[in-house]
Design an enzyme around this catalytic site. Structure first.
Site, PDB file in Angstrom:
ATOM      1  N   LYS A  76      -5.275  -8.064   6.584  1.00 31.04           N
ATOM      2  CA  LYS A  76      -6.599  -8.235   7.206  1.00 31.04           C
ATOM      3  C   LYS A  76      -6.485  -8.408   8.721  1.00 31.04           C
ATOM      4  O   LYS A  76      -7.294  -7.871   9.490  1.00 31.04           O
ATOM      5  CB  LYS A  76      -7.307  -9.430   6.570  1.00 31.04           C
ATOM      6  CG  LYS A  76      -7.722  -9.155   5.121  1.00 31.04           C
ATOM      7  CD  LYS A  76      -8.339 -10.358   4.441  1.00 31.04           C
ATOM      8  CE  LYS A  76      -8.771 -10.013   3.019  1.00 31.04           C
ATOM      9  NZ  LYS A  76      -9.345 -11.150   2.300  1.00 31.04           N
ATOM     10  N   GLY A 108       2.742   4.611   1.061  1.00 30.46           N
ATOM     11  CA  GLY A 108       3.257   5.149   2.323  1.00 30.46           C
ATOM     12  C   GLY A 108       3.946   4.159   3.227  1.00 30.46           C
ATOM     13  O   GLY A 108       4.221   4.468   4.376  1.00 30.46           O
ATOM     14  N   VAL A 109       4.250   2.930   2.730  1.00 30.45           N
ATOM     15  CA  VAL A 109       4.932   1.962   3.606  1.00 30.45           C
ATOM     16  C   VAL A 109       6.452   1.999   3.409  1.00 30.45           C
ATOM     17  O   VAL A 109       7.172   1.254   4.055  1.00 30.45           O
ATOM     18  CB  VAL A 109       4.400   0.516   3.399  1.00 30.45           C
ATOM     19  CG1 VAL A 109       2.965   0.408   3.836  1.00 30.45           C
ATOM     20  CG2 VAL A 109       4.572   0.052   1.971  1.00 30.45           C
ATOM     21  N   GLY A 110       6.935   2.863   2.502  1.00 37.90           N
ATOM     22  CA  GLY A 110       8.386   3.049   2.372  1.00 37.90           C
ATOM     23  C   GLY A 110       9.031   2.303   1.230  1.00 37.90           C
ATOM     24  O   GLY A 110      10.209   1.962   1.309  1.00 37.90           O
ATOM     25  N   LYS A 111       8.287   2.051   0.135  1.00 37.29           N
ATOM     26  CA  LYS A 111       8.866   1.283  -0.995  1.00 37.29           C
ATOM     27  C   LYS A 111       9.971   2.083  -1.693  1.00 37.29           C
ATOM     28  O   LYS A 111      11.052   1.565  -1.945  1.00 37.29           O
ATOM     29  CB  LYS A 111       7.763   0.918  -2.001  1.00 37.29           C
ATOM     30  CG  LYS A 111       6.668   0.038  -1.435  1.00 37.29           C
ATOM     31  CD  LYS A 111       5.673  -0.384  -2.475  1.00 37.29           C
ATOM     32  CE  LYS A 111       4.874   0.758  -3.054  1.00 37.29           C
ATOM     33  NZ  LYS A 111       3.988   1.420  -2.069  1.00 37.29           N
ATOM     34  N   PRO A 147       0.826  -1.217   0.000  1.00 41.15           N
ATOM     35  CA  PRO A 147       0.000   0.000   0.000  1.00 41.15           C
ATOM     36  C   PRO A 147       0.858   1.264   0.000  1.00 41.15           C
ATOM     37  O   PRO A 147       2.051   1.198   0.327  1.00 41.15           O
ATOM     38  CB  PRO A 147      -0.817  -0.129   1.288  1.00 41.15           C
ATOM     39  CG  PRO A 147      -0.126  -1.142   2.113  1.00 41.15           C
ATOM     40  CD  PRO A 147       0.651  -2.030   1.214  1.00 41.15           C
ATOM     41  N   SER A 175     -13.788 -12.679  -1.209  1.00 37.61           N
ATOM     42  CA  SER A 175     -13.436 -13.081   0.152  1.00 37.61           C
ATOM     43  C   SER A 175     -14.493 -12.693   1.194  1.00 37.61           C
ATOM     44  O   SER A 175     -14.336 -12.977   2.369  1.00 37.61           O
ATOM     45  CB  SER A 175     -12.067 -12.522   0.550  1.00 37.61           C
ATOM     46  OG  SER A 175     -12.096 -11.119   0.545  1.00 37.61           O
TER      47      SER A 175
END
Length: 782
Positions: free
Chosen positions: A729, A365-368, A363, A686
């Site tokens: 999840k 903003g996780v620092g990729k 996602p 799901s």
């Protein structure tokens, strides 16, 4: 054409044969040949020759008129004498005529077999020899001389006759007959009887002719000057080269070529590339320095020289140091750190190895992207980043061919030139946002770049030579992998980055975000600090995201407000941001905990969803009412989710007796399935288990536990199928304080990805069938 004076004592008969002349007005004094081809005209000539050889010459008004009538011929013309006649083999007649006197047609006597017309000689009024006449004649002679000097073709005999003429009218006629006037203009002159007036008109016509000649001369001079200028420059340049050669100075072009040759020697080009470069250099030597092709060729050779064919940075093979750098820059992300250290370990043992091609998926903003910079720093390599978001032109990857104006290499070659080494860490950001249109498909062009079996000989359209990309470490980033073509996906090693838990966000905020925002807003280390509870409140009540961007914005917002107080002098002591102070800085909370599940409810089940921005909690509500067995689905559901609802209903109807539901109930009641937050699109299989649980709860009137969340795809036979994004999840369940998560048993393999401290916070139950789900989720009737 000759000119002579007419016989002044000429007697002209009352009627004469008429010869209409097409493209010329015959003046007195003129001797000129005429070709006669029309039957009537030939008959008129023969009639004149049979008599006194006199004939009336009058111009016809329209050149293209083959059979001119009475109204098609001018009434003023010239009586001429036929001096000679010659019959041509094609039936035409060639005659030589001499203009004798002006005359006017008084009427047509006969029209067949030729025109015979009444003729009246025109006499000019006498003029007094005055100064004005002399001045006018002199002006006209001067104008004629100027016209000749500007290139007007007039025979010397005419000039001699003009110079010796003393009669104003005769002078006007001679000049008018020799300066190439149009028929209408010449006819206008011949019809003016007053000699002085006629001379004035000729003067005006000459003045216009002089202007035209001057303009024509200017145009020719300009063209010659342009041509002469380029020739002059060429000779001067050659002379300069010769002078420089004599003085021992180098020719600038030769100097350019010598410099390029020297750079090519040092560039370390492979054999094929060196041969091509030498060939292009020889072509450059033969070109003119000012030509457009010279600069194009020079630019191409500059690119060849500047590319890092053999330049590479030495990898930092100290694993402990690399690990220290990775830990310093990023919290957690153990899988990625482990992969980088593995690469370094293999590199240490085996010098020649191909660079890995990784793809970080997670996602926003996780620092990729920042992780790519950190990897480059840990390896001691240069870092290059290009954004692929919205790119639609294949030439952006492969470059343009050199034949195009303004051609350039593609972004891959440009990035390597920018890095200056052939083994940088090359980040391809937003690979899932690539477009495609009439200019090609950039994702297909990337297939060669990201294939270790092919990229050792990558060919850019502009460079048109094989360049080795096998030492480059390519890192792609994406939010989701669905839009990435399968062939491209197959070439990359996909590493998934999940969202962060509240505790992880707390650690990251303390270690990285607060120091960065403090510095960005001009605050010193001791001027502001955040309590752990304040940060937790920021994380839970002011942001709802998998990444950290909004959290950093909120921290920055508080820092700016504190910085203003220091700047205005209202604050002297250090500020501690407490849990209660957060609302004072940022206003009321934006995200309150869900309150719908304060107690066990019938027909409401908690599901777990996986979105681009991480995991989220999803509520499914079911109501039943009197009706005819209809099913209503609301909440902006996608096709797959609607099908899940129908599958859940079919399962419930098939198992009605076992579940204690009256089979007739479905015929007499309508069922409404709703997923709140109706403005947000929702799709995916799901939620099948969640929908079935809520539906069976509503039909059996048994409440669903408020502390249970679930995920899984449901089959018609009641089996629970695996899903994706389990870690995200589970994170969402923890964020929403859910105590138990039901998951498909085939997802047990994914439990390794969930940190141990997270597994302690939530009870994870594996389920194989819908019976297992109902057993764990439904609460017994009181």
């Amino acid at each position: 054409m000759n000119n002579t004076l007419p016989n002044q004592d000429l007697t002209i008969p009352e009627s004469l044969p008429l010869l209409p002349v097409r493209d010329v007005v015959v003046f007195p004094y003129m001797i000129l040949p005429l070709f006669v081809g029309r039957e009537k005209s030939v008959a008129a000539v023969e009639a004149a020759l049979a008599g006194d050889r006199l004939i009336m010459l009058a111009a016809q008004k329209e050149f293209g008129e083959e059979e001119p009538g009475v109204d098609d011929i001018y009434t003023v013309g010239t009586v001429a004498m036929i001096m000679r006649m010659l019959k041509m083999p094609d039936g035409r007649v060639k005659i030589l005529v001499q203009g004798l006197a002006k005359a006017q047609l008084t009427g047509f006597v006969t029209a067949d077999p030729y025109f015979r017309v009444g003729v009246e000689r025109l006499h000019e009024p006498p003029i007094d020899p005055a100064l004005e006449v002399e001045a006018l004649m002199r002006t006209v002679r001067n104008q004629l001389g100027q016209a000749v000097s500007l290139g007007k073709a007039i025979s010397p005999e005419v000039l001699v006759v003009v110079e010796n003429m003393e009669d104003a009218g005769s002078l006007a006629d001679v000049i008018a007959s020799n300066i190439g006037l149009k028929v209408a203009e010449a006819q206008e002159v011949i019809e003016i009887l007053d000699p002085l007036e006629r001379l004035r008109r000729v003067k005006d016509l000459l003045a216009r002719e002089l202007e035209l000649l001057a303009m024509q001369a200017d145009i020719q001079t300009q063209a010659k000057e342009e041509m002469g200028k380029s020739q002059r420059e060429y000779f001067l340049r050659e002379q300069l080269r010769a002078i420089q050669s004599e003085l021992g100075d180098a020719d600038p072009r030769a100097q350019d070529v010598a410099e390029l040759r020297e750079k090519l020697e040092k560039a370390g080009l492979p054999k094929e590339a060196r041969e091509e470069a030498d060939k292009q250099l020889r072509r450059l030597e033969t070109m003119h320095a000012e030509s457009a092709e010279y600069s194009m060729q020079r630019t191409y050779l500059d690119w060849l020289v500047d590319l890092p064919w053999k330049k590479s940075t030495r990898d930092n093979l100290n694993l402990a140091k690399a690990h220290e750098v990775l830990e310093e820059d990023h919290y957690n992300l153990e899988k990625i750190k482990e992969r980088i250290l593995e690469f370094l370990a293999v590199r240490k043992l085996k010098k020649e190895m191909k660079g890995p091609i990784l793809c970080f998926v997670g996602p926003p903003g996780v620092g990729k992207t920042s992780l790519g910079k950190s990897i480059a720093r840990a390896l001691g390599r240069k870092f290059v980043r290009i954004s692929l978001g919205g790119m639609r032109d294949e030439a952006e990857i492969r470059g343009h061919r050199r034949t195009y104006v303004g051609a350039l290499p593609g972004r891959i070659i440009q990035g390597l030139k920018q890095a200056g080494t052939n083994n940088p860490v090359f980040m391809l950001d937003e690979i899932d946002k690539l477009g495609m249109d009439f200019r090609g498909d950039p994702s297909s062009a990337l297939l060669e770049v990201l294939d270790p079996e092919q990229n050792h000989a990558f060919s850019d359209h502009y460079i048109n030579l094989a360049f080795d990309l096998s030492n480059v470490m390519f890192i792609a980033t994406a939010n989701i992998m669905d839009p990435v073509p399968s062939a491209l996906k197959d070439r990359m090693e996909v590493i998934r980055l999940s969202g962060y838990t509240a505790e992880e966000k707390l650690h990251i905020a303390e270690r990285y975000l607060i120091p960065r925002q403090r510095e960005a807003n001009g605050l010193k280390e001791g001027q502001i600090r955040f309590s752990a509870n304040a940060l937790l409140r920021l994380i839970t009540e002011y942001t709802a995201e998998a990444g950290l961007r909004n959290l950093e914005r909120e921290i920055g917002s508080i820092c700016r407000k504190v910085a203003r107080r220091f700047a205005e002098g209202r604050q002297k002591k250090a500020v501690t941001v407490t849990e209660t102070a957060v609302a004072r800085y940022l206003g009321p909370p934006r995200f309150l905990p869900e309150e719908e599940r304060a107690e066990h409810e019938v027909g409401v089940a908690t599901g777990l969803a996986w979105t681009e921005v991480g995991g989220d909690v999803l509520y499914v509500e079911v109501n039943t009412m009197k009706g005819k067995g209809g099913l209503t689905l609301t909440g902006h559901l996608g096709d797959v989710m609607k099908e899940s609802a129908q599958a859940a209903l079919s399962f419930a109807r098939a198992r009605a007796e076992e579940l204690g539901i009256d089979p007739a109930f479905f015929e007499t009641h309508d069922i409404h399935v709703h997923v709140p937050a109706g403005a947000i699109p929702k799709d995916g299989p799901s939620a099948g288990v969640t929908m079935a649980t809520a539906l069976i709860s509503a039909l059996t009137k048994r409440p669903v536990s408020k502390d249970v969340a679930m995920t899984g795809e449901l089959t018609l036979r009641g089996k629970v199928l695996p899903i994706g994004g389990l870690k995200e999840k589970v994170l969402a369940a923890v964020r929403h304080h859910v105590g138990t998560v039901l998951m498909p048993w085939r997802n047990e393999k994914d439990l390794e990805d969930i940190p141990a401290h997270l597994r302690k916070k939530v009870k994870l139950i594996s389920v194989r069938t819908m019976d297992d789900v109902l057993k764990a989720a439904l609460v017994e009737k009181p």
